[in-house]
Structures are given as structure tokens and as C-alpha cells.
Design a protein around this motif. Sequence first.
Motif, short mmCIF file in Angstrom:
data_model
loop_
_atom_site.label_atom_id
_atom_site.label_comp_id
_atom_site.label_asym_id
_atom_site.label_seq_id
_atom_site.Cartn_x
_atom_site.Cartn_y
_atom_site.Cartn_z
N SER A 45 38.42 -42.81 48.76
CA SER A 45 38.66 -42.69 50.19
C SER A 45 38.59 -44.08 50.79
O SER A 45 37.74 -44.88 50.41
N SER A 46 39.48 -44.37 51.73
CA SER A 46 39.51 -45.70 52.32
C SER A 46 39.72 -45.60 53.83
O SER A 46 40.21 -44.60 54.34
N SER A 47 39.31 -46.65 54.52
CA SER A 47 39.50 -46.71 55.97
C SER A 47 40.08 -48.07 56.35
O SER A 47 39.71 -49.09 55.79
N PRO A 60 47.34 -44.71 51.54
CA PRO A 60 46.80 -43.40 51.92
C PRO A 60 45.28 -43.44 52.12
O PRO A 60 44.57 -44.18 51.44
N GLU A 61 44.80 -42.60 53.03
CA GLU A 61 43.36 -42.53 53.28
C GLU A 61 42.61 -41.99 52.07
O GLU A 61 41.45 -42.31 51.86
N PHE A 62 43.28 -41.15 51.30
CA PHE A 62 42.66 -40.59 50.10
C PHE A 62 43.69 -40.56 48.99
O PHE A 62 44.83 -40.14 49.18
N VAL A 63 43.28 -41.03 47.82
CA VAL A 63 44.16 -41.00 46.64
C VAL A 63 43.34 -40.55 45.44
O VAL A 63 42.18 -40.94 45.29
N SER A 64 43.93 -39.73 44.61
CA SER A 64 43.23 -39.28 43.41
C SER A 64 44.11 -39.45 42.19
O SER A 64 45.33 -39.28 42.25
N CYS A 71 47.33 -37.20 43.26
CA CYS A 71 47.36 -36.54 44.55
C CYS A 71 46.90 -37.53 45.60
O CYS A 71 46.10 -38.42 45.32
N ASP A 72 47.44 -37.44 46.82
CA ASP A 72 46.96 -38.30 47.89
C ASP A 72 47.10 -37.59 49.23
O ASP A 72 47.67 -36.49 49.31
N SER A 73 46.58 -38.21 50.28
CA SER A 73 46.55 -37.59 51.60
C SER A 73 47.92 -37.51 52.25
O SER A 73 48.06 -36.84 53.29
N GLU A 74 48.92 -38.14 51.68
CA GLU A 74 50.27 -38.06 52.22
C GLU A 74 51.08 -36.94 51.59
O GLU A 74 51.72 -36.15 52.30
N ILE A 75 51.05 -36.81 50.27
CA ILE A 75 51.80 -35.72 49.63
C ILE A 75 51.02 -34.41 49.68
O ILE A 75 51.61 -33.34 49.63
N ARG A 76 49.68 -34.51 49.75
CA ARG A 76 48.79 -33.36 49.94
C ARG A 76 49.00 -32.26 48.90
O ARG A 76 48.94 -31.07 49.19
N ARG A 77 49.21 -32.66 47.67
CA ARG A 77 49.28 -31.71 46.55
C ARG A 77 49.06 -32.48 45.25
O ARG A 77 49.36 -33.67 45.16
#
Length: 346
Positions: free
Chosen positions: A30-32, A38-42, A54-60
Motif C-alpha cells: 500500500s502506498s500514499s 496504484p495505491e495498492f498493488v499485489s 492485482c491492484d487498486s486500478e484493475i480491482r481484480r
Amino acid sequence: MKTFVALILLGILIKSSTSMIHALRVLRTSSSQVPNFPEFVSVGVLNGLEILHCDSEIRRTEPKQEWMKRVTEDDPNFWYWTTRLCVDSVQTGKENIEKVKRRFNQTEGVHMWQWMFGCDWDDETDDITVYLQYAFDGEDFIYLNLSTESWVVVKPEALITKEKWVKSGAIQLAKQYIHKVCTVGLKNYVRYGEKTLKRTELPLVALLQKSSSAPVTCHATGFYPDTARLFWTKDGHEVLEDVDPGEILPNGDGTFQTSVSLDLSSVPSKDWDRHHCVFQLFGDKNKHVTRLDQSKIRTNGERGRKNPPTSIITAVVVVGLIIIIIAAALFYLPLYRFLFLHLSHS
């Protein structure tokens, strides 16, 4: 951060000619206030290959290897739960960053909260080693020592986190669910991708030099697996001085690259061809040798050769760094619940 980097870049470890240690790494970040990120990337990485993203932009959650689509054979709800975790983690990550920022008396600026879970499986002995750790702004924060069954605080600011997790009994749940994921999940992924993960590819080797006075770099790219050595020899003996080995980095096609530089400033030109660049995969007795032929060196034009493929190298380095800092979704619902109930409230 050194621990995180070492664990993420660790690929297949070779114990013998018949035994492999398969490494699964799951990282979520998670980043700010990071522009254009992206705010979140996995990300999930198996034996050095990205298998999930997966990340906060594609959300899947998406498979990064074709054979990972087989995961629903053993877990029909896999994509649903990993996507749910990814979406839920966007807000959880924001909250964790704010909590930890306050402990460090920080308010503004770029910040990152990272969670890394991983396991190494010896497919001969069936032994499994598990990792679970956290980092803030690129530095280790707190991690789980399973041998002593305790949370180890790296930063004083993590003491509050440790107290909360000790009171909640998080370690016992962590042991149960993490081992389940490693025992079941990792072995299944290796089975799905056995053809890819156990293949061998040899590299394309090039000799590079920025200028006539610069070290000569031996660059090897396109090899697999990532457990390999690249080194210089002189008259058949390995050169240990005036060498600068590089890291093994991922290419975008599932292969790897590395380099090693040799300072020849004190070596007469007539003796250069006594040197060879040697590539060798761990567990393989064969050595692939490239003689240091001055006419084959690619420079910045001094010998009329084309420039080194720096754009390709730079692009791959960027990919490698992104893999290190991005995060990964978890694989099984029980572990999801464990993390959210016991670990997300730092």
C-alpha cells in the motif's frame, strides 16, 4: 529492505541434481502520495516468475501465467476471494499507513506499507520453510519467527503492533493457515506449471564496454531458471579480483538476465584473450564459455559496434524493482480472515 529484496528475488534453490526448493513469495504494498502508481498493488511470484497480479486500478486478481488458470480445479472460488482481498486491502492499507505514520511522527510525503508472506518447499524431503514479515517505507518493521513462535520487533514503533497481536493469539492462527497455504497452494502451483518451472533455457551472451578505459561487462540474458552463475576466468581459473557481479533480474518473458564486469585497466591488451566469461546453471556440470574477443565487444562506437541494448536492460531493471515493491493477494479464505481480523489492525 534488504531482507525483503533478498527474499523476493530468491528463485529456485538447487540442493542436488535431483532436489529443488520451490519458492513462493506473496507481496502486497500500500502506498500514499506516489504519483502515477496504484495505491495498492499485489503480486505472487513462484520460482522467480510472476503468477498473480492485482491492484487498486484493475480491482481484480489476474493470472500472469497461462497454467495458473488451472487453480480453480482445486479451489473453485479462488478468483473471487483473491479479488475480494485485493479490493478490501485498498482501504486497509490506507489505514495502516496512517497509523504507522503517527508512530513515526510523520504527516506528509511518500509512504509505503508492505506485507510479505512466503514459503520454500523442498520437493525431495517435503520440508517447508515459512516467512511472514512487514515493512514500512522500505525498512523491516516486524516479522514472525516460527521457530520461537514469537513476533520480532525491528522498529520500536512496532511494539504496539506486537502487543496487540500477542493478545489476540495471532501466532497460532498464523501457523495453522500459513502452513496450509504453503502445503496445499505451493504444491498445486508447481504441479500446474511443472513444464515451465522445470525447463532449462540457455542465455544469449554479449560483451559490453562503455569506453576503451571502462570495465568490460559480460551480459547474459534469456536464461531459466534464475539460479545461475556468471563469472570471469583467466587461463581456466576463476577471477576473484577486479570483478563486479550484478544481480539476477527478471525479463518480461519469464526468463532472466545478469551481468558481471571485469576491470582490465592493468591487463595488457595482448592478454585479454586469456579471459573467458562463463555461464553455469546450478546443478549443471556444463559450462558455457565466451572468449574475451576484443573484436566482439559492443561499445559506444569506438570500434564501430552497436551500442549496448541499454533500453532493454533498463526496462527489465524497472520490472524487477516494481516486483520488489508491489504487493500480492492471498490465496485462501481462512488466511484472509486471519489477516483482516488479527494483522490488519497495526
